[in-house]
Design a protein around this motif. Structure first.
Motif, PDB file in Angstrom:
ATOM      1  N   TYR A  98       0.791  -1.219   0.000  1.00 39.65           N
ATOM      2  CA  TYR A  98       0.000   0.000   0.000  1.00 39.65           C
ATOM      3  C   TYR A  98       0.831   1.280   0.000  1.00 39.65           C
ATOM      4  O   TYR A  98       0.337   2.341   0.370  1.00 39.65           O
ATOM      5  CB  TYR A  98      -0.931   0.005   1.220  1.00 39.65           C
ATOM      6  CG  TYR A  98      -2.126  -0.900   1.069  1.00 39.65           C
ATOM      7  CD1 TYR A  98      -3.331  -0.417   0.572  1.00 39.65           C
ATOM      8  CD2 TYR A  98      -2.063  -2.244   1.418  1.00 39.65           C
ATOM      9  CE1 TYR A  98      -4.435  -1.240   0.427  1.00 39.65           C
ATOM     10  CE2 TYR A  98      -3.163  -3.080   1.284  1.00 39.65           C
ATOM     11  CZ  TYR A  98      -4.338  -2.568   0.790  1.00 39.65           C
ATOM     12  OH  TYR A  98      -5.431  -3.391   0.647  1.00 39.65           O
ATOM     13  N   GLY A  99       2.082   1.184  -0.439  1.00 34.83           N
ATOM     14  CA  GLY A  99       2.893   2.386  -0.573  1.00 34.83           C
ATOM     15  C   GLY A  99       3.055   3.118   0.742  1.00 34.83           C
ATOM     16  O   GLY A  99       3.369   2.519   1.782  1.00 34.83           O
ATOM     17  N   GLU A 100       2.823   4.416   0.730  1.00 38.62           N
ATOM     18  CA  GLU A 100       3.038   5.234   1.919  1.00 38.62           C
ATOM     19  C   GLU A 100       2.074   4.915   3.050  1.00 38.62           C
ATOM     20  O   GLU A 100       2.286   5.324   4.195  1.00 38.62           O
ATOM     21  CB  GLU A 100       2.937   6.719   1.560  1.00 38.62           C
ATOM     22  CG  GLU A 100       1.580   7.173   1.076  1.00 38.62           C
ATOM     23  CD  GLU A 100       1.387   7.044  -0.425  1.00 38.62           C
ATOM     24  OE1 GLU A 100       0.706   7.913  -0.999  1.00 38.62           O
ATOM     25  OE2 GLU A 100       1.912   6.083  -1.028  1.00 38.62           O
ATOM     26  N   PHE A 101       0.996   4.169   2.764  1.00 39.76           N
ATOM     27  CA  PHE A 101       0.041   3.792   3.800  1.00 39.76           C
ATOM     28  C   PHE A 101       0.421   2.465   4.460  1.00 39.76           C
ATOM     29  O   PHE A 101      -0.250   2.030   5.398  1.00 39.76           O
ATOM     30  CB  PHE A 101      -1.369   3.679   3.207  1.00 39.76           C
ATOM     31  CG  PHE A 101      -1.899   4.975   2.671  1.00 39.76           C
ATOM     32  CD1 PHE A 101      -2.436   5.930   3.519  1.00 39.76           C
ATOM     33  CD2 PHE A 101      -1.845   5.253   1.313  1.00 39.76           C
ATOM     34  CE1 PHE A 101      -2.922   7.136   3.025  1.00 39.76           C
ATOM     35  CE2 PHE A 101      -2.335   6.455   0.809  1.00 39.76           C
ATOM     36  CZ  PHE A 101      -2.865   7.400   1.669  1.00 39.76           C
ATOM     37  N   ASP A 102       1.467   1.816   3.979  1.00 37.20           N
ATOM     38  CA  ASP A 102       1.823   0.473   4.433  1.00 37.20           C
ATOM     39  C   ASP A 102       2.980   0.542   5.416  1.00 37.20           C
ATOM     40  O   ASP A 102       4.013   1.162   5.139  1.00 37.20           O
ATOM     41  CB  ASP A 102       2.219  -0.392   3.227  1.00 37.20           C
ATOM     42  CG  ASP A 102       1.961  -1.865   3.457  1.00 37.20           C
ATOM     43  OD1 ASP A 102       2.171  -2.340   4.591  1.00 37.20           O
ATOM     44  OD2 ASP A 102       1.547  -2.550   2.500  1.00 37.20           O
ATOM     45  N   THR A 103       2.816  -0.109   6.558  1.00 38.35           N
ATOM     46  CA  THR A 103       3.908  -0.155   7.536  1.00 38.35           C
ATOM     47  C   THR A 103       4.857  -1.319   7.288  1.00 38.35           C
ATOM     48  O   THR A 103       5.866  -1.443   7.990  1.00 38.35           O
ATOM     49  CB  THR A 103       3.346  -0.258   8.961  1.00 38.35           C
ATOM     50  OG1 THR A 103       2.546  -1.439   9.082  1.00 38.35           O
ATOM     51  CG2 THR A 103       2.492   0.964   9.301  1.00 38.35           C
ATOM     52  N   ILE A 104       4.539  -2.169   6.332  1.00 37.04           N
ATOM     53  CA  ILE A 104       5.458  -3.235   5.923  1.00 37.04           C
ATOM     54  C   ILE A 104       6.373  -2.679   4.842  1.00 37.04           C
ATOM     55  O   ILE A 104       5.910  -2.161   3.822  1.00 37.04           O
ATOM     56  CB  ILE A 104       4.689  -4.458   5.404  1.00 37.04           C
ATOM     57  CG1 ILE A 104       3.816  -5.042   6.515  1.00 37.04           C
ATOM     58  CG2 ILE A 104       5.652  -5.518   4.872  1.00 37.04           C
ATOM     59  CD1 ILE A 104       2.891  -6.154   6.049  1.00 37.04           C
ATOM     60  N   SER A 105       7.655  -2.765   5.052  1.00 37.73           N
ATOM     61  CA  SER A 105       8.618  -2.190   4.110  1.00 37.73           C
ATOM     62  C   SER A 105       8.879  -3.147   2.953  1.00 37.73           C
ATOM     63  O   SER A 105       8.691  -4.363   3.070  1.00 37.73           O
ATOM     64  CB  SER A 105       9.936  -1.873   4.825  1.00 37.73           C
ATOM     65  OG  SER A 105      10.587  -3.076   5.215  1.00 37.73           O
ATOM     66  N   LEU A 106       9.348  -2.589   1.846  1.00 36.52           N
ATOM     67  CA  LEU A 106       9.702  -3.434   0.708  1.00 36.52           C
ATOM     68  C   LEU A 106      10.871  -4.357   1.044  1.00 36.52           C
ATOM     69  O   LEU A 106      10.963  -5.466   0.501  1.00 36.52           O
ATOM     70  CB  LEU A 106      10.043  -2.558  -0.500  1.00 36.52           C
ATOM     71  CG  LEU A 106       8.846  -1.851  -1.152  1.00 36.52           C
ATOM     72  CD1 LEU A 106       9.320  -0.937  -2.277  1.00 36.52           C
ATOM     73  CD2 LEU A 106       7.810  -2.840  -1.676  1.00 36.52           C
TER      74      LEU A 106
END
Length: 389
Positions: free
Chosen positions: A8-16
């Motif tokens: 979810y990009g900037e909304f995601d707390t999981i990093s790439l």
């Protein structure tokens, strides 16, 4: 099958960098910060693609390029909204992103009543509870016709739940129902939801189908010109809710969609979980019937209750025969390969997942944990490897 992961990009707390450890190769994402109906700028698409590629992934599937609510309602002069959608498609294609997942559910996206229902061994899952949904519609929202949509036993239990529910319980129910809306837009309180529903007054199944048919006529030719694939996601849950019709819930519905504009560019995001929540759906059989037009796959499982409730099950443990479904997808890939198609592999992602272990202490998007989805991916990876050997 191409392993993918929704991010979810900037909304995601999981990093790439965390996603990289799962072993998946593709990222499925969208520009969730852009309001519905506005053009996705080329610069923003390119920036997102660079970020994804720098982390070692590819971006081939958009989920989702949202369809504006006015298009779903067929409201007013829609020329600019259709033009904007086509321009966003062209901008995505210019950056090599050529598969677009979208849905045609009016007003709400996926809908659940519980974001952390307990499952075995301390994990939690998403759940749709028919009793709580009836309590919300009848007693919190005050939708008069809702009583006709639920059997007597569910209505009685809904009244009892509402009587004993605290203000916090009711707030949590509203928050759960709103949680399926991605990005930063269109969250409602009870009053706002009533007003939004009023804007849909009189929209029945036939009207929604007519509006969907117009959407396909407006955008599929552009997809053909750009070499893109549009793929509709099924309704979640696959039933009418809030008095609004749902028209992509069964195999017959998918037949209608594919025949409404008969083109390889008009296809399906095959969601096993959404279809699996309808007791009438034989999920592997539906997949086999529409296999030629499947462009993207969501693999998840659900466990259903007799009263219409359901919850997310482990990927291999729910009511759907996941092995049979994966076999259908692999057979379709083989058919495409035998016809000489270089793009015969179909992208899939492990959809949803139980929140478990360290997921339980992180601020994660409901239904999109790290460990739970990794567990599902590992199980699905094993099924795919076994069937491919």
């Amino acid at each position: 099958m191409i392993e993918s992961w929704r991010w979810y990009g900037e909304f995601d707390t999981i990093s790439l960098s965390e996603v990289a450890q799962t072993g998946t190769r593709d990222i499925v994402t969208a520009l969730h910060d852009i309001p519905y109906g506005e053009v996705w700028p080329v610069d923003s698409i390119a920036a997102r693609k660079r970020l994804i590629q720098k982390a070692g992934f590819e971006w081939n599937v958009v989920e989702s390029l949202p369809v504006h609510e006015r298009i779903k309602r067929g409201e007013g002069d829609l020329a600019q909204l259709f033009a904007n959608y086509r321009q966003s498609m062209a901008n995505l294609a210019s950056e090599g992103v050529k598969t677009i997942c979208y849905n045609f559910m009016p007003l709400l996206d996926w809908t659940r009543t519980d974001l952390a229902a307990p499952v075995s061994n301390g994990a939690t899952c998403l759940r749709f509870d028919a009793v709580k949904m009836a309590a919300f519609e009848i007693h919190m929202l005050g939708r008069r016709a809702a009583e006709d949509d639920y059997p007597e036993g569910v209505r009685h239990r809904a009244a009892a739940w509402f009587q004993q529910a605290t203000e916090n319980d009711r707030d949590a129910l509203l928050a759960a129902i709103m949680a399926g809306l991605p990005g930063a837009f269109e969250r409602y309180d009870v009053t706002g939801l009533r007003n939004a529903l009023n804007s849909c007054a009189g929209m029945d199944r036939a009207a929604l189908r007519a509006n969907y048919h117009r959407f396909l006529q407006e955008v599929v030719p552009t997809a053909e010109e750009l070499g893109m694939r549009l793929c509709v996601h099924q309704d979640d849950p696959p039933r009418d809710i809030l008095g609004l019709p749902r028209i992509v819930s069964t195999g017959d519905d998918l037949d209608w969609v594919l025949n409404a504009y008969d083109s390889p560019a008009n296809g399906v995001t095959f969601c096993a979980g959404s279809l699996g929540a309808n007791p009438a759906n034989d999920v592997p059989a539906i997949a086999a019937k529409v296999a030629k037009r499947i462009h993207f796959v969501h693999l998840r499982n659900v466990r259903k209750d007799p009263n219409g409730s359901f919850e997310e099950a482990a990927h291999l443990d729910g009511d759907t025969d996941m092995v049979a479904l994966v076999r259908v997808i692999l057979q379709e890939e083989a058919r495409r390969r035998d016809t000489g198609r270089s793009d015969h592999n179909i992208p899939f992602r492990p959809d949803h997942g139980h929140h478990m272990l360290s997921d339980l202490t992180r601020d994660l998007i409901p239904g999109y944990p790290l460990i739970g989805r990794l567990k599902g991916l590992a199980e699905l990876r094993g099924v795919i490897r076994a069937l491919s050997s």
